[in-house]
Design a protein around this motif. Structure first.
Motif, PDB file in Angstrom:
ATOM      1  N   GLY B 105       0.803  -1.221   0.000  1.00 56.90           N
ATOM      2  CA  GLY B 105       0.000   0.000   0.000  1.00 56.90           C
ATOM      3  C   GLY B 105       0.836   1.270   0.000  1.00 56.90           C
ATOM      4  N   ARG B 106       2.129   1.129   0.172  1.00 55.69           N
ATOM      5  CA  ARG B 106       3.006   2.312   0.261  1.00 55.69           C
ATOM      6  C   ARG B 106       3.734   2.516  -1.067  1.00 55.69           C
ATOM      7  N   LEU B 107       3.710   3.756  -1.559  1.00 55.65           N
ATOM      8  CA  LEU B 107       4.380   4.049  -2.818  1.00 55.65           C
ATOM      9  C   LEU B 107       5.879   3.735  -2.724  1.00 55.65           C
ATOM     10  N   ALA B 108       6.449   3.933  -1.518  1.00 52.13           N
ATOM     11  CA  ALA B 108       7.888   3.696  -1.330  1.00 52.13           C
ATOM     12  C   ALA B 108       8.255   2.264  -1.693  1.00 52.13           C
ATOM     13  N   HIS B 109       7.357   1.337  -1.414  1.00 54.78           N
ATOM     14  CA  HIS B 109       7.612  -0.073  -1.742  1.00 54.78           C
ATOM     15  C   HIS B 109       7.889  -0.221  -3.228  1.00 54.78           C
ATOM     16  N   TRP B 110       6.997   0.354  -4.027  1.00 51.27           N
ATOM     17  CA  TRP B 110       7.101   0.181  -5.478  1.00 51.27           C
ATOM     18  C   TRP B 110       8.239   1.000  -6.058  1.00 51.27           C
ATOM     19  N   MET B 111       8.444   2.210  -5.523  1.00 48.74           N
ATOM     20  CA  MET B 111       9.517   3.048  -6.069  1.00 48.74           C
ATOM     21  C   MET B 111      10.879   2.424  -5.775  1.00 48.74           C
ATOM     22  N   LEU B 112      11.025   1.833  -4.584  1.00 50.88           N
ATOM     23  CA  LEU B 112      12.287   1.151  -4.281  1.00 50.88           C
ATOM     24  C   LEU B 112      12.500  -0.022  -5.241  1.00 50.88           C
ATOM     25  N   LEU B 113      11.425  -0.738  -5.548  1.00 53.20           N
ATOM     26  CA  LEU B 113      11.568  -1.867  -6.480  1.00 53.20           C
ATOM     27  C   LEU B 113      11.968  -1.378  -7.876  1.00 53.20           C
ATOM     28  N   VAL B 114      11.407  -0.239  -8.283  1.00 49.87           N
ATOM     29  CA  VAL B 114      11.787   0.324  -9.592  1.00 49.87           C
ATOM     30  C   VAL B 114      13.266   0.734  -9.572  1.00 49.87           C
ATOM     31  N   VAL B 115      13.697   1.369  -8.475  1.00 52.54           N
ATOM     32  CA  VAL B 115      15.122   1.746  -8.350  1.00 52.54           C
ATOM     33  C   VAL B 115      15.983   0.485  -8.387  1.00 52.54           C
ATOM     34  N   GLY B 116      15.551  -0.548  -7.681  1.00 51.71           N
ATOM     35  CA  GLY B 116      16.280  -1.823  -7.692  1.00 51.71           C
ATOM     36  C   GLY B 116      16.416  -2.371  -9.109  1.00 51.71           C
ATOM     37  N   ASP B 117      15.346  -2.230  -9.900  1.00 55.75           N
ATOM     38  CA  ASP B 117      15.392  -2.723 -11.286  1.00 55.75           C
ATOM     39  C   ASP B 117      16.443  -1.977 -12.103  1.00 55.75           C
ATOM     40  N   ARG B 118      16.490  -0.669 -11.923  1.00 60.82           N
ATOM     41  CA  ARG B 118      17.442   0.117 -12.727  1.00 60.82           C
ATOM     42  C   ARG B 118      18.882  -0.176 -12.285  1.00 60.82           C
ATOM     43  N   VAL B 119      19.087  -0.299 -10.984  1.00 61.67           N
ATOM     44  CA  VAL B 119      20.424  -0.629 -10.474  1.00 61.67           C
ATOM     45  C   VAL B 119      20.835  -2.011 -10.994  1.00 61.67           C
ATOM     46  N   ASP B 120      19.899  -2.945 -10.985  1.00 63.15           N
ATOM     47  CA  ASP B 120      20.138  -4.306 -11.477  1.00 63.15           C
ATOM     48  C   ASP B 120      20.579  -4.267 -12.939  1.00 63.15           C
ATOM     49  N   ALA B 121      19.856  -3.493 -13.752  1.00 65.68           N
ATOM     50  CA  ALA B 121      20.159  -3.432 -15.185  1.00 65.68           C
ATOM     51  C   ALA B 121      21.545  -2.836 -15.418  1.00 65.68           C
ATOM     52  N   VAL B 122      21.840  -1.720 -14.736  1.00 66.07           N
ATOM     53  CA  VAL B 122      23.146  -1.068 -14.940  1.00 66.07           C
ATOM     54  C   VAL B 122      24.266  -1.993 -14.477  1.00 66.07           C
ATOM     55  N   ALA B 123      24.104  -2.601 -13.298  1.00 67.54           N
ATOM     56  CA  ALA B 123      25.148  -3.484 -12.763  1.00 67.54           C
ATOM     57  C   ALA B 123      25.396  -4.654 -13.712  1.00 67.54           C
ATOM     58  N   ASN B 124      24.330  -5.199 -14.256  1.00 68.97           N
ATOM     59  CA  ASN B 124      24.507  -6.336 -15.161  1.00 68.97           C
ATOM     60  C   ASN B 124      25.099  -5.924 -16.495  1.00 68.97           C
ATOM     61  N   HIS B 125      24.744  -4.738 -16.967  1.00 68.49           N
ATOM     62  CA  HIS B 125      25.359  -4.249 -18.221  1.00 68.49           C
ATOM     63  C   HIS B 125      26.861  -4.097 -18.020  1.00 68.49           C
ATOM     64  N   LEU B 126      27.234  -3.482 -16.907  1.00 70.01           N
ATOM     65  CA  LEU B 126      28.663  -3.265 -16.655  1.00 70.01           C
ATOM     66  C   LEU B 126      29.373  -4.603 -16.476  1.00 70.01           C
ATOM     67  N   ALA B 127      28.770  -5.502 -15.726  1.00 69.03           N
ATOM     68  CA  ALA B 127      29.393  -6.811 -15.491  1.00 69.03           C
ATOM     69  C   ALA B 127      29.555  -7.574 -16.804  1.00 69.03           C
ATOM     70  N   SER B 128      28.610  -7.371 -17.725  1.00 66.11           N
ATOM     71  CA  SER B 128      28.678  -8.124 -18.985  1.00 66.11           C
ATOM     72  C   SER B 128      29.891  -7.722 -19.818  1.00 66.11           C
ATOM     73  N   LEU B 129      30.393  -6.493 -19.567  1.00 61.31           N
ATOM     74  CA  LEU B 129      31.551  -6.026 -20.335  1.00 61.31           C
ATOM     75  C   LEU B 129      32.795  -6.852 -20.025  1.00 61.31           C
ATOM     76  N   ALA B 130      32.777  -7.501 -18.857  1.00 61.74           N
ATOM     77  CA  ALA B 130      33.920  -8.325 -18.469  1.00 61.74           C
ATOM     78  C   ALA B 130      33.713  -9.794 -18.825  1.00 61.74           C
ATOM     79  N   THR B 131      32.718 -10.085 -19.654  1.00 62.64           N
ATOM     80  CA  THR B 131      32.457 -11.469 -20.048  1.00 62.64           C
ATOM     81  C   THR B 131      32.728 -11.642 -21.540  1.00 62.64           C
ATOM     82  N   SER B 132      32.646 -12.892 -21.983  1.00 63.71           N
ATOM     83  CA  SER B 132      32.864 -13.144 -23.418  1.00 63.71           C
ATOM     84  C   SER B 132      31.628 -12.773 -24.231  1.00 63.71           C
ATOM     85  N   ARG B 133      30.536 -12.429 -23.537  1.00 66.25           N
ATOM     86  CA  ARG B 133      29.315 -12.047 -24.271  1.00 66.25           C
ATOM     87  C   ARG B 133      28.739 -10.746 -23.697  1.00 66.25           C
ATOM     88  N   PRO B 134      29.410  -9.618 -23.987  1.00 66.50           N
ATOM     89  CA  PRO B 134      28.898  -8.343 -23.453  1.00 66.50           C
ATOM     90  C   PRO B 134      27.528  -8.008 -24.049  1.00 66.50           C
TER      91      PRO B 134
END
Lengths: 382, 196
Positions: B105-134
């Motif tokens: 019921g709290r907007l903070a719950h959903w906004m934190l999850l959205v922030v988590g999604d964006r952090v997840d995407a950026v972290a994985n993009h950066l991590a992929s640069l160090a793999t054989s399949r960026p």
């Protein structure tokens, strides 16, 4: 196994993943033979649904062959050809006991406001979906059903969501004989909702969209009148004019979070994610029906608040009905309608893509290229 | 306007009645077969389902391999749950906080999850640069289909084409901003080193 995975908004790829394992005695593992992309998958693809994790496999419309069953499974055996409703549900909680399968309380640890759905983020339970070679199916004795011999794969896969949802949407409209029904959205759900409105006795069905090729389908496939909102300054006024200034008796909203028609709402909702989607179609429904009308909402929205015209809904005395469709509850009647030739879901299929080309499939469907209405995904055809 | 021209909304009955049953049946295959609400499968709303296939009152519990995040509006972790993508790293910590601290019921719950999604995407993009399949924004966005499935032809005259131009910004914008910030930070650090 090969599986579609999410890499961030607008980005997906196919990766090698472990074949899912039995995690509960009533689980089954299904080898997917055919899957589909749903319009609501696009909300995930565009990053609209909170808690969509990188690595997630989408896909809640799929059929397949039973590959493995858990120790307590009684109704399925290895080798069965099955169709799987998009709802994951236990069949025994307060909600399931009352036919509200889409609201099951025993399958989604992440949220109480929505049940379990395959491949639809952690907000709907964190289950990987069926745009892959294999998928874990919980409560195998409850959800899946053997596909009748006479039914085609295309019809079966479209019954797992789009067809059942469209038909359910018409039911929630509480259509009475002779009613004028306006359907917003000429995608697969809207097309079936329009067709189903006739089965329930509508006297007139009007489908609203802005894509001419989809409106043409609405005329041919669903025998509906059509209205291209891009041709009018104000579609609500046009609806009033076309209904002798009453408005429609029933509206079925089959668009959801990425509605076009108002640039500001679309950008705020679908692009900037400042609300749980763009409520343009829902607001048109509210304003386009007569007072005392019923609005059935089948379009999917995220959990973040929306700028919905609730005051108009109150002052017009509207009944708003909505839910995710309890798919399996629709099937016995829908099987009859398909067998009798009243509904032919497979006529909506426009494209088939091998799983390895799923990035292109999403782009074609998302950007509505090449007359795309319903794309299917075929695993194992690289 | 004569009384005969007054639209239906202002008088007792609709001036244009629906076509007859016979006419509709002749035109629409199956018209009216579900006219009786009793034939509609979701009527009544709260129907006690006959046999759902469940052979339990409460399902056996699935083993919990890690402390499964759950909505605080639940009494406990549901007996069955998804095990895809357990939370990890910074995005995992943000997601766990959203679940542990705020109800749905709290907007903070959903906004934190959205922030988590964006952090997840950026972290994985950066991590992929160090793999054989960026990560490859060309293949992953499927833009190739623009050339194979009539990108221009399909958009001609469409009202939504004006916001399609925003899609590349949504996809590429965060990368451009990140690159600009990184270049500026490096330049500032370089200048500091040179001053010493």
């Amino acid at each position: 196994m090969r599986a579609m995975v999410y890499r961030g908004p607008y980005k997906i790829r196919v990766e090698e993943k472990d074949v899912p394992a039995i995690e509960h005695p009533n689980d089954a593992i299904i080898r997917v033979t055919l899957a589909a992309i749903c319009g609501s998958d696009l909300h995930l693809y565009h990053g609209l649904m909170p808690d969509t994790r990188v690595g997630h496999t989408f896909g809640h419309e799929f059929i397949g062959i039973v590959h493995e069953v858990g120790s307590s499974v009684q109704n399925l055996k290895v080798g069965d050809r099955v169709m799987v409703p998009f709802n994951i549900y236990c069949g025994s909680c307060w909600y399931c006991s009352r036919g509200l399968y889409s609201n099951c309380h025993n399958v989604n640890a992440n949220a109480t406001a929505v049940g379990g759905i395959y491949g639809y983020s952690h907000t709907t339970g964190g289950y990987d979906g069926g745009q892959a070679e294999y998928v874990r199916v919980p409560f195998a004795d409850v959800g899946p059903a053997k596909i009748p011999d006479w039914m085609s794969d295309d019809d079966a896969v479209l019954l797992t969501d789009a067809t059942s949802t469209g038909y359910f949407g018409a039911q929630l409209g509480d259509i009475a004989e002779g009613d004028t029904v306006v359907v917003f959205g000429a995608g697969p759900v809207g097309l079936v909702a329009a067709q189903s409105s006739w089965l329930m006795g509508a006297g007139r069905v009007i489908v609203v969209d802005h894509l001419d090729y989809r409106l043409e389908k609405a005329r041919d496939f669903a025998h509906a009148e059509t209205l291209n909102f891009a041709e009018y300054d104000d579609v609500v006024v046009e609806l009033k004019k076309q209904t002798d200034y009453l408005g429609a008796d029933v509206a079925i909203e089959c668009v959801g979070a990425e509605a076009d028609g108002n640039l500001l709402q679309h950008v705020a909702g679908a692009k900037l994610k400042m609300q749980g989607g763009s409520p343009v179609a829902l607001n048109w429904a509210i304003d386009g029906v007569r007072k005392g009308a019923t609005i059935s909402v089948m379009g999917a929205y995220g959990p973040i608040p929306n700028a919905v015209k609730f005051g108009d809904a109150l002052n017009k005395g509207l009944t708003l009905r909505m839910n995710q469709a309890p798919v399996k509850r629709q099937w016995p009647r829908l099987f009859e309608h398909i067998r009798n030739g009243y509904l032919k879901p497979s006529d909506m299929v426009t494209h088939r893509f091998p799983l390895e080309e799923i990035s292109e499939a999403y782009h074609v469907f998302s950007a509505k290229l090449d007359g795309c209405i319903k794309p299917l995904i075929v695993p194992g055809t690289a | 306007m004569t009384s005969g021209d007054i639209p239906s909304a202002y008088i007792r009955e609709k001036r244009t009645p629906a076509p007859s049953r016979e006419e509709l049946r002749a035109r629409i295959p199956g018209w009216g077969v579900d006219l009786d609400p009793a034939d509609r499968p979701s009527n009544p709303k709260l129907l006690h389902a006959p046999d759902t296939g469940a052979h339990w009152d409460f399902p056996e519990r699935q083993p919990e391999k890690w402390p499964r995040e759950r909505s605080v509006e639940h009494a406990f972790v549901t007996p069955v749950f998804g095990t895809a993508q357990p939370p990890k790293g910074l995005s995992g910590a943000i997601r766990k906080l959203a679940y542990a601290r705020f109800s749905e019921g709290r907007l903070a719950h959903w906004m934190l999850l959205v922030v988590g999604d964006r952090v997840d995407a950026v972290a994985n993009h950066l991590a992929s640069l160090a793999t054989s399949r960026p990560d490859n924004p060309i293949t992953q966005t499927g833009v190739k289909a623009e050339f194979t499935h009539g990108g221009l032809r399909s958009r001609r005259g469409r009202v939504d084409a004006r916001h399609h131009v925003l899609d590349p910004l949504v996809v590429g914008g965060p990368w451009v901003v990140t690159a600009v910030v990184a270049v500026r930070a490096l330049a500032r650090a370089g200048a500091r080193v040179r001053r010493r």
